[in-house]
Motif scaffolding. Sequence first.
Motif, PDB file in Angstrom:
ATOM      1  N   LEU A  62       0.843  -1.236  -0.012  1.00 52.45           N
ATOM      2  CA  LEU A  62       0.230  -0.033  -0.025  1.00 52.45           C
ATOM      3  C   LEU A  62       0.605   1.534  -0.155  1.00 52.45           C
ATOM      4  O   LEU A  62       0.264   2.444  -0.120  1.00 52.45           O
ATOM      5  N   MET A  63       2.215   1.063   0.130  1.00 48.44           N
ATOM      6  CA  MET A  63       3.086   2.336   0.240  1.00 48.44           C
ATOM      7  C   MET A  63       2.962   3.152  -1.118  1.00 48.44           C
ATOM      8  O   MET A  63       3.458   4.158  -1.100  1.00 48.44           O
ATOM      9  N   THR A  64       2.708   2.295  -2.354  1.00 47.29           N
ATOM     10  CA  THR A  64       2.892   2.969  -3.621  1.00 47.29           C
ATOM     11  C   THR A  64       1.731   2.842  -4.176  1.00 47.29           C
ATOM     12  O   THR A  64       1.107   2.089  -3.976  1.00 47.29           O
ATOM     13  N   PRO A  65       1.244   3.646  -5.343  1.00 45.62           N
ATOM     14  CA  PRO A  65       0.092   3.620  -5.981  1.00 45.62           C
ATOM     15  C   PRO A  65       0.106   2.367  -6.824  1.00 45.62           C
ATOM     16  O   PRO A  65      -1.031   1.652  -6.779  1.00 45.62           O
ATOM     17  N   SER A  66       1.148   1.972  -7.519  1.00 46.35           N
ATOM     18  CA  SER A  66       0.843   0.653  -8.224  1.00 46.35           C
ATOM     19  C   SER A  66       0.855  -0.522  -7.281  1.00 46.35           C
ATOM     20  O   SER A  66       0.082  -1.461  -7.673  1.00 46.35           O
ATOM     21  N   GLY A  67       1.633  -0.324  -6.103  1.00 46.38           N
ATOM     22  CA  GLY A  67       1.346  -1.507  -5.160  1.00 46.38           C
ATOM     23  C   GLY A  67      -0.054  -1.346  -4.502  1.00 46.38           C
ATOM     24  O   GLY A  67      -0.793  -2.498  -4.589  1.00 46.38           O
ATOM     25  N   ARG A  68      -0.598  -0.392  -4.525  1.00 46.99           N
ATOM     26  CA  ARG A  68      -2.167  -0.369  -3.932  1.00 46.99           C
ATOM     27  C   ARG A  68      -3.027  -0.982  -4.972  1.00 46.99           C
ATOM     28  O   ARG A  68      -3.954  -1.655  -4.516  1.00 46.99           O
ATOM     29  N   ALA A  69      -2.825  -0.718  -6.233  1.00 48.28           N
ATOM     30  CA  ALA A  69      -3.678  -1.064  -7.136  1.00 48.28           C
ATOM     31  C   ALA A  69      -3.481  -2.915  -7.286  1.00 48.28           C
ATOM     32  O   ALA A  69      -4.586  -3.424  -7.525  1.00 48.28           O
ATOM     33  N   LEU A  82     -13.070 -17.081  -2.614  1.00 50.82           N
ATOM     34  CA  LEU A  82     -13.030 -17.807  -1.377  1.00 50.82           C
ATOM     35  C   LEU A  82     -13.554 -17.037  -0.187  1.00 50.82           C
ATOM     36  O   LEU A  82     -14.103 -17.631   0.832  1.00 50.82           O
ATOM     37  N   GLY A  83     -13.606 -15.721  -0.278  1.00 48.65           N
ATOM     38  CA  GLY A  83     -14.199 -15.019   0.801  1.00 48.65           C
ATOM     39  C   GLY A  83     -13.233 -14.740   1.971  1.00 48.65           C
ATOM     40  O   GLY A  83     -13.672 -14.156   2.901  1.00 48.65           O
ATOM     41  N   PHE A  84     -12.058 -15.348   1.815  1.00 45.30           N
ATOM     42  CA  PHE A  84     -11.124 -15.462   3.035  1.00 45.30           C
ATOM     43  C   PHE A  84      -9.826 -15.128   2.338  1.00 45.30           C
ATOM     44  O   PHE A  84      -9.504 -15.517   1.374  1.00 45.30           O
ATOM     45  N   PHE A  85      -8.839 -14.262   3.094  1.00 48.29           N
ATOM     46  CA  PHE A  85      -7.600 -14.088   2.707  1.00 48.29           C
ATOM     47  C   PHE A  85      -7.005 -13.666   4.019  1.00 48.29           C
ATOM     48  O   PHE A  85      -7.376 -13.437   5.097  1.00 48.29           O
ATOM     49  N   GLN A  86      -5.688 -13.928   4.075  1.00 43.28           N
ATOM     50  CA  GLN A  86      -4.640 -13.214   5.179  1.00 43.28           C
ATOM     51  C   GLN A  86      -4.079 -12.419   4.719  1.00 43.28           C
ATOM     52  O   GLN A  86      -3.538 -11.856   3.861  1.00 43.28           O
ATOM     53  N   VAL A  87      -3.681 -11.417   5.786  1.00 48.52           N
ATOM     54  CA  VAL A  87      -3.074 -10.052   5.664  1.00 48.52           C
ATOM     55  C   VAL A  87      -1.657 -10.186   6.457  1.00 48.52           C
ATOM     56  O   VAL A  87      -1.690 -10.517   7.659  1.00 48.52           O
ATOM     57  N   LEU A  88      -0.464  -9.537   5.790  1.00 52.33           N
ATOM     58  CA  LEU A  88       0.669  -9.141   6.250  1.00 52.33           C
ATOM     59  C   LEU A  88       1.045  -7.897   6.477  1.00 52.33           C
ATOM     60  O   LEU A  88       0.505  -7.273   5.738  1.00 52.33           O
ATOM     61  N   ASN A  89       2.110  -7.572   7.390  1.00 51.34           N
ATOM     62  CA  ASN A  89       2.279  -5.876   7.484  1.00 51.34           C
ATOM     63  C   ASN A  89       0.977  -5.245   7.474  1.00 51.34           C
ATOM     64  O   ASN A  89       0.683  -4.002   6.763  1.00 51.34           O
ATOM     65  N   HIS A  90       0.069  -5.704   8.309  1.00 50.84           N
ATOM     66  CA  HIS A  90      -1.288  -5.167   8.611  1.00 50.84           C
ATOM     67  C   HIS A  90      -1.304  -4.013   9.732  1.00 50.84           C
ATOM     68  O   HIS A  90      -2.269  -3.466   9.991  1.00 50.84           O
TER      69      HIS A  90
END
Length: 364
Positions: A62-69, A82-90
């Motif tokens: 999320l730090m960069t615009p292209s990363g955000r996309a 799946l309706g499920f995901f895991q997040v890191l660096n949250h």
Amino acid sequence: MSTTTRSSTDRLHALKAFDDTKAGVKGLVDAGLSAVPAIFHHPPDNTPTHHLTIPIIDLAGLMTPSGRASVVGAVRAAAETLGFFQVLNHGVPEEAMCEMLAAVRRFNEEPAEARAPYYTRDQRRRVRFNSNFDLFQSPAANWRDTLLLEMAPEPPSPEEIPPACRDIVPEYVRLVQRLSRTLLGLLSEALGLHHHRGGYLELEQDTACLQGLNIAGHYYPACPEPHLTLGTTRHSDPSFLTVLLQDAIGGLQVLVEGLDGNKWVDVPAVAGALVVNIGDHLQLMSNDRFNSVEHRVVAKSSGPRLSVACFFGTPGAVASKIVLRPIVTDGEEARYRSTTVEELLREYRAKGLDGTSALHHFRL
Ligand code: OGA
Ligand code: NI
């Protein structure tokens, strides 16, 4: 008296006797029980298990615009399937996660006399410890005890929170609320909604969907006969969004519907990750674009397993006023009738965890 009436009377007595101990499943285990009592027996589930990877999304992107996309794209893909995901660096530090799990464990491992004053089914109390919120509604009980904390919009006073959790809970709430705002932004963008006056018009401003926060600290004791019971019966969450913290034991599974039938897929413990899943309210509002997927927790012979589920949704106090209606685009037809949050929650409570979705009731 017919046999069924007799056995349902016996069952009710057994449930009542168990509930009256106020000691939960942990109390049974502490008493040295070596067989799972009948009230916890579930019919066998022959759904096969399947290996499939639950997406892991790194929010550092999320730090960069292209990363955000690309994060938005990954969130969209996961939410639509799946309706499920895991997040890191949250943004929730690992120490806070460890301490939150440790606090739930400390509470549940206090002597039964220390836990008993918190044991209640009284919905007016914002802090409720009990075994199976739906003990008297569901067809079979789960091998699980839960400490429920209604933390937002109106938190309990600090003295109402058990001492074992008092320090970490408000801190964890602050951290997870910050994450929820990030997630709402990503999910809204994934749905093609636009940022508007500090919020996302349709979702946040109309539904107050992040204002309510209930935290369930689950304690799943090691089970002597895990094949006979379940930690949590299959269900979808009656929330807008759920953020789940689980320890390293595992046991959470999501139901994947395929052309060749349904399969259970493990949500593996990933160090440092939080599990995010779409709740029923978001499935309805997204007009089925996002999937509130059924999941369950299998019982295990090892344990205890600890997990902390944060349910974000419309606060109970305004639930009768907030109308959920599907957001439709491009001449799409609404798949649900409009309903109040209160009506949806009432449907969920009335049936308990019985393996059916409360959403069916509102489908057009
Ligand atoms: C829940 C839930 C899963 C878990 O509380 O709704 O699905 O791993 N919990 O405890
Ligand atoms: Ni759940």
